[in-house]
Design an enzyme around this catalytic site. Structure first.
Site, PDB file in Angstrom:
ATOM      1  N   GLY A 241       0.805  -1.355  -0.011  1.00 14.64           N
ATOM      2  CA  GLY A 241      -0.003  -0.029  -0.302  1.00 14.64           C
ATOM      3  C   GLY A 241       0.741   1.163   0.000  1.00 14.64           C
ATOM      4  O   GLY A 241       1.943   1.361   0.561  1.00 14.64           O
TER       5      GLY A 241
ATOM      6  N   ARG B   1       1.113  -5.241  -6.422  1.00 10.49           N
ATOM      7  CA  ARG B   1       1.351  -6.127  -5.499  1.00 10.49           C
ATOM      8  C   ARG B   1       1.624  -7.395  -6.463  1.00 10.49           C
ATOM      9  O   ARG B   1       1.327  -7.512  -7.822  1.00 10.49           O
ATOM     10  CB  ARG B   1       0.165  -6.484  -4.834  1.00 10.49           C
ATOM     11  CG  ARG B   1       0.005  -5.528  -3.725  1.00 10.49           C
ATOM     12  CD  ARG B   1      -1.087  -5.876  -2.530  1.00 10.49           C
ATOM     13  NE  ARG B   1      -1.031  -5.087  -1.635  1.00 10.49           N
ATOM     14  CZ  ARG B   1      -1.846  -3.996  -1.302  1.00 10.49           C
ATOM     15  NH1 ARG B   1      -2.352  -3.589  -2.032  1.00 10.49           N
ATOM     16  NH2 ARG B   1      -1.498  -3.345  -0.046  1.00 10.49           N
TER      17      ARG B   1
ATOM     18  N   ASP C 135       4.664  -5.081   6.170  1.00 10.62           N
ATOM     19  CA  ASP C 135       5.292  -6.404   6.449  1.00 10.62           C
ATOM     20  C   ASP C 135       5.441  -7.092   5.192  1.00 10.62           C
ATOM     21  O   ASP C 135       6.399  -8.032   5.376  1.00 10.62           O
ATOM     22  CB  ASP C 135       4.529  -6.943   7.716  1.00 10.62           C
ATOM     23  CG  ASP C 135       3.039  -7.264   7.493  1.00 10.62           C
ATOM     24  OD1 ASP C 135       2.427  -6.671   6.326  1.00 10.62           O
ATOM     25  OD2 ASP C 135       2.601  -7.875   8.229  1.00 10.62           O
TER      26      ASP C 135
ATOM     27  N   THR D 265       3.983   2.766   5.845  1.00  9.58           N
ATOM     28  CA  THR D 265       2.608   2.374   5.798  1.00  9.58           C
ATOM     29  C   THR D 265       1.682   3.596   6.625  1.00  9.58           C
ATOM     30  O   THR D 265       2.451   3.669   7.534  1.00  9.58           O
ATOM     31  CB  THR D 265       2.226   0.953   6.139  1.00  9.58           C
ATOM     32  OG1 THR D 265       1.001   0.689   6.543  1.00  9.58           O
ATOM     33  CG2 THR D 265       3.079   0.557   7.184  1.00  9.58           C
TER      34      THR D 265
ATOM     35  N   ASP E  21      -0.851   2.825   8.329  1.00 13.21           N
ATOM     36  CA  ASP E  21      -1.405   1.837   9.532  1.00 13.21           C
ATOM     37  C   ASP E  21      -0.827   1.721  10.848  1.00 13.21           C
ATOM     38  O   ASP E  21      -1.300   1.418  11.865  1.00 13.21           O
ATOM     39  CB  ASP E  21      -1.577   0.393   9.028  1.00 13.21           C
ATOM     40  CG  ASP E  21      -2.582   0.100   7.882  1.00 13.21           C
ATOM     41  OD1 ASP E  21      -3.355   1.215   7.626  1.00 13.21           O
ATOM     42  OD2 ASP E  21      -2.417  -0.812   7.164  1.00 13.21           O
TER      43      ASP E  21
ATOM     44  N   ARG F 162      -6.375  -1.573   8.952  1.00  8.23           N
ATOM     45  CA  ARG F 162      -6.629  -3.313   8.816  1.00  8.23           C
ATOM     46  C   ARG F 162      -6.450  -4.006  10.247  1.00  8.23           C
ATOM     47  O   ARG F 162      -7.763  -3.502  10.876  1.00  8.23           O
ATOM     48  CB  ARG F 162      -5.193  -3.879   8.101  1.00  8.23           C
ATOM     49  CG  ARG F 162      -5.108  -3.548   6.523  1.00  8.23           C
ATOM     50  CD  ARG F 162      -4.285  -4.474   5.981  1.00  8.23           C
ATOM     51  NE  ARG F 162      -2.981  -3.859   6.191  1.00  8.23           N
ATOM     52  CZ  ARG F 162      -1.885  -4.293   5.638  1.00  8.23           C
ATOM     53  NH1 ARG F 162      -1.924  -5.405   5.039  1.00  8.23           N
ATOM     54  NH2 ARG F 162      -0.563  -3.455   5.894  1.00  8.23           N
TER      55      ARG F 162
HETATM   56  P1  ADP Z   1       2.667  -4.551   2.508  1.00  4.17           P
HETATM   57  O1  ADP Z   1       4.273  -4.250   2.298  1.00  4.17           O
HETATM   58  O2  ADP Z   1       2.117  -3.241   2.649  1.00  4.17           O
HETATM   59  O3  ADP Z   1       2.314  -5.287   3.732  1.00  4.17           O
HETATM   60  P2  ADP Z   1       1.591  -6.775   0.742  1.00  4.17           P
HETATM   61  O4  ADP Z   1       1.133  -7.590   1.796  1.00  4.17           O
HETATM   62  O5  ADP Z   1       0.750  -6.522  -0.198  1.00  4.17           O
HETATM   63  O6  ADP Z   1       1.806  -4.906   1.289  1.00  4.17           O
HETATM   64  O7  ADP Z   1       2.928  -6.978   0.394  1.00  4.17           O
HETATM   65  C1  ADP Z   1       3.588  -6.311  -0.803  1.00  4.17           C
HETATM   66  C2  ADP Z   1       4.302  -7.419  -1.719  1.00  4.17           C
HETATM   67  O8  ADP Z   1       5.411  -7.870  -0.945  1.00  4.17           O
HETATM   68  C3  ADP Z   1       3.504  -8.533  -2.256  1.00  4.17           C
HETATM   69  O9  ADP Z   1       2.626  -8.278  -3.309  1.00  4.17           O
HETATM   70  C4  ADP Z   1       4.638  -9.502  -2.710  1.00  4.17           C
HETATM   71  O10 ADP Z   1       5.238  -9.116  -3.940  1.00  4.17           O
HETATM   72  C5  ADP Z   1       5.588  -9.088  -1.525  1.00  4.17           C
HETATM   73  N1  ADP Z   1       5.500 -10.441  -0.464  1.00  4.17           N
HETATM   74  C6  ADP Z   1       4.496 -10.491   0.495  1.00  4.17           C
HETATM   75  N2  ADP Z   1       4.916 -11.511   1.029  1.00  4.17           N
HETATM   76  C7  ADP Z   1       5.777 -12.147   0.632  1.00  4.17           C
HETATM   77  C8  ADP Z   1       6.556 -13.372   0.982  1.00  4.17           C
HETATM   78  N3  ADP Z   1       6.260 -14.110   2.071  1.00  4.17           N
HETATM   79  N4  ADP Z   1       7.610 -13.598   0.245  1.00  4.17           N
HETATM   80  C9  ADP Z   1       8.086 -12.927  -0.899  1.00  4.17           C
HETATM   81  N5  ADP Z   1       7.451 -11.902  -1.401  1.00  4.17           N
HETATM   82  C10 ADP Z   1       6.450 -11.287  -0.477  1.00  4.17           C
END
Ligand code: ADP
Length: 318
Positions: free
Chosen positions: A12, A73, A104, A126, A128, A172
């Site tokens: 995000g 994403r 995260d 973020t 949040d 969230r």
């Molecule tokens: P945020 O970083 O805001 O928490 P997301 O959870 O959508 O947002 O994660 C962002 C991106 O990070 C995901 O679209 C993916 O490309 C990558 N990502 C998330 N989890 C993993 C994972 N376990 N291993 C590798 N890449 C990941």
């Protein structure tokens, strides 16, 4: 010795991400490193959307919300073969280190790259404020300011009509935005995962407010309850007519506050310093007004109880 740094924003978007990118670019160039922007997060890394950045590439960006590198994403990034393609793209430009700005999920991506020998530092971007290890994340202060501004406006109309305003805010599974903004606007009730949803308690508090005030404010974190249903309950069971407002993505936009710009800037510089020192797999945190780098693995497994503590500490305000 690293020579070329890549920077990306992922997950995000959050106000202040541009300031963080700017700081990474300027700090890298000041240390005689080349710096590359990776567009659209890990998706852009996989698709090879990479471009060299210069001091001027980040001029006039510090005051802008969103992220000029874009974000996206790519759930498939958890698969090794997808990351292998992304790493080949980095190697084409000779990029040997990354600063990954996001939440995260972005940290998990950075950790997975670190395990494949790409040096990575994470920055908490973020709204949040839900990243363990850091007291504040880049974007939280701006989102909080947006919420407080919106609630102050709603209060004007709500008190004129003798209404209860129910405002749904983002966050969230983390109630930081709801609790901090609840303190800042003097809300009657805050409902989030840390407080739980207790219908009778909410109704009692609103009835109590109705005895002495012309309005009441209820702040609800997203996904905890349906704010339109809660508005109906309050209208049926209290003297107030209640209206729900979902602030939605407006909370993500806007000029970053000075606090977010400063936080993003000093964190960006610290990220480059850590890479130069040879560190990797770490994230930058603000702890008691000081910046520290801690292993991402440690941050992701830390308990984040400061939100509940804040709620308990200030419970008498509600
Ligand atoms: P945020 O970083 O805001 O928490 P997301 O959870 O959508 O947002 O994660 C962002 C991106 O990070 C995901 O679209 C993916 O490309 C990558 N990502 C998330 N989890 C993993 C994972 N376990 N291993 C590798 N890449 C990941």
């Amino acid at each position: 010795m690293i020579r070329k740094i890549g920077v990306l924003t992922s997950g995000g978007d959050a106000p202040g991400m541009n300031a963080a990118i700017r700081a990474v670019v300027r700090a890298a160039i000041s240390n005689d490193l080349e710096v590359y922007g990776i567009y659209d997060g890990y998706r852009g890394m996989y698709e090879g959307k990479i471009e060299r950045l210069h001091r001027k590439s980040v001029s006039e960006r510090i005051n802008r919300g969103g992220t000029f590198l874009g974000t996206a994403r790519l759930p498939e990034f958890k698969y090794r073969e997808i990351r292998e393609v992304a790493i080949e793209n980095l190697q084409e430009y000779g990029i040997d280190a990354l600063v990954c700005i996001g939440g995260d999920g972005t940290y998990r991506g950075a950790l997975a790259l670190d395990e494949m020998n790409i040096k990575c530092i994470g920055l908490p971007g973020t709204i949040d404020n839900d990243i363990p290890g850091t007291d504040y994340t880049i974007g939280f202060d701006t989102a909080l300011t947006t919420i407080v501004d919106a609630v102050d406006k709603l209060r004007d109309t709500s008190s004129s009509h003798r209404r209860c305003s129910i405002i749904e805010v983002m966050g969230r599974n983390c109630g930081a935005l709801a609790i901090w903004s609840g303190i800042a606007v003097g809300a009657e009730v805050v409902v989030c995962s840390e407080t739980g949803y207790h219908e009778d308690e909410i109704v009692d508090k609103i009835c109590e407010a109705a005895r002495s005030k012309r309005h009441a404010i209820v702040l609800v974190a997203e996904k905890v309850t349906d704010v339109n249903k809660l508005a109906k309950i309050i209208t049926d069971r209290t003297p107030f007519d209640a209206r729900a407002t979902i602030l939605g993505h407006i909370q993500r936009g806007g000029c970053p506050t000075p606090r977010d710009r400063v936080l993003a800037s000093i964190m960006g510089v610290k990220a480059v310093e850590e890479l130069i020192k040879g560190n990797s797999g770490c994230c930058i945190c603000e702890v008691n007004n000081e910046l520290v780098a801690i292993p991402i693995e440690q941050a992701l497994t830390m308990k984040r109880d400061q939100v509940s503590e804040k709620y308990r500490a200030f419970k008498e305000l509600w």
